[in-house]
Design a protein around this motif. Structure first.
Motif, PDB file in Angstrom:
ATOM      1  N   ALA A   1       0.829  -1.215   0.000  1.00 30.52           N
ATOM      2  CA  ALA A   1       0.000   0.000   0.000  1.00 30.52           C
ATOM      3  C   ALA A   1       0.861   1.262   0.000  1.00 30.52           C
ATOM      4  O   ALA A   1       0.507   2.263  -0.631  1.00 30.52           O
ATOM      5  CB  ALA A   1      -0.941  -0.009   1.201  1.00 30.52           C
TER       6      ALA A   1
ATOM      7  N   TYR B   1      -2.345  -0.409  -5.773  1.00 31.43           N
ATOM      8  CA  TYR B   1      -2.993  -1.071  -4.642  1.00 31.43           C
ATOM      9  C   TYR B   1      -4.450  -0.621  -4.511  1.00 31.43           C
ATOM     10  O   TYR B   1      -5.338  -1.446  -4.284  1.00 31.43           O
ATOM     11  CB  TYR B   1      -2.233  -0.798  -3.340  1.00 31.43           C
ATOM     12  N   GLU B   2      -4.701   0.670  -4.671  1.00 31.63           N
ATOM     13  CA  GLU B   2      -6.081   1.181  -4.603  1.00 31.63           C
ATOM     14  C   GLU B   2      -6.949   0.577  -5.700  1.00 31.63           C
ATOM     15  O   GLU B   2      -8.098   0.206  -5.458  1.00 31.63           O
ATOM     16  CB  GLU B   2      -6.092   2.703  -4.696  1.00 31.63           C
TER      17      GLU B   2
END
Length: 188
Positions: free
Chosen positions: A98, A105-106
């Motif tokens: 993250a 990652y989002e």
């Protein structure tokens, strides 16, 4: 006919919270003990396992070899059962991922089914190889044990249940050397 999907025993990477994906660490001593305990628990179920399949990756193959030796069944490696490829994320823990790759990652967290880690594969791509492998296994005679990986098993469950892949870890907790039992007809 029952199809039992079991996760491999613990590796040092599992113990440290590192993402393994298609990296290939073997079992640690805890993982070998878990594999022996898995064999004992499987014997206690009374399900007459006639066949044993495994991902070709070390951690699964070693788990299957230990279980197979205890149950008197030889394991057959199936390429389609390999763990999901997490690409450049492999070797890192989720918190590091993250922080190091916030945008990818989002995107992954928002759409785990279709999004892929950098240089990795999506759950949709994983299912394209895992489901045909499981269909072939389910078409065989008698109950079978499949030793594979967390993401493989969770993705199959999520797909069969029509669940939201964003909830995959919450809906399907699966520790090392745990298994789920499915009706093999669900794959045919």
């Amino acid at each position: 006919m029952k199809l039992l999907l079991a996760r491999h025993g613990e590796t040092d990477w599992n113990a440290r919270g590192q993402i393994q994906g298609q990296s290939d660490p073997g079992l640690n001593e805890t993982g070998r003990a878990q594999a022996r305990a898995l064999a004992r628990r499987l014997e206690e179920t009374g399900v007459p396992l006639r066949r044993l399949y495994t991902s070709p990756q070390k951690r699964s193959a070693e788990t299957a070899a230990i279980v197979g030796a205890c149950l008197g069944i030889e394991a057959e490696a199936v390429e389609g059962l390999r763990e999901i490829c997490f690409g450049v994320w492999e070797g890192h823990c989720w918190e590091e991922i993250a922080a190091l790759w916030p945008h990818s990652y989002e995107a992954y967290a928002a759409d785990r089914l279709r999004s892929r880690p950098p240089e990795g594969e999506s759950y949709a791509e994983l299912l394209e190889r895992v489901l045909p492998a499981l269909r072939k296994i389910a078409a065989g005679e008698g109950s079978a044990l499949v030793v594979a990986h967390s993401a493989v098993i969770k993705a199959v469950l999520c797909h069969l249940d029509g669940a939201d892949f964003r909830q995959i870890n919450r809906l399907y907790p699966l520790g090392n050397a745990d298994w789920v039992s499915l009706d093999g007809d669900r794959f045919l």
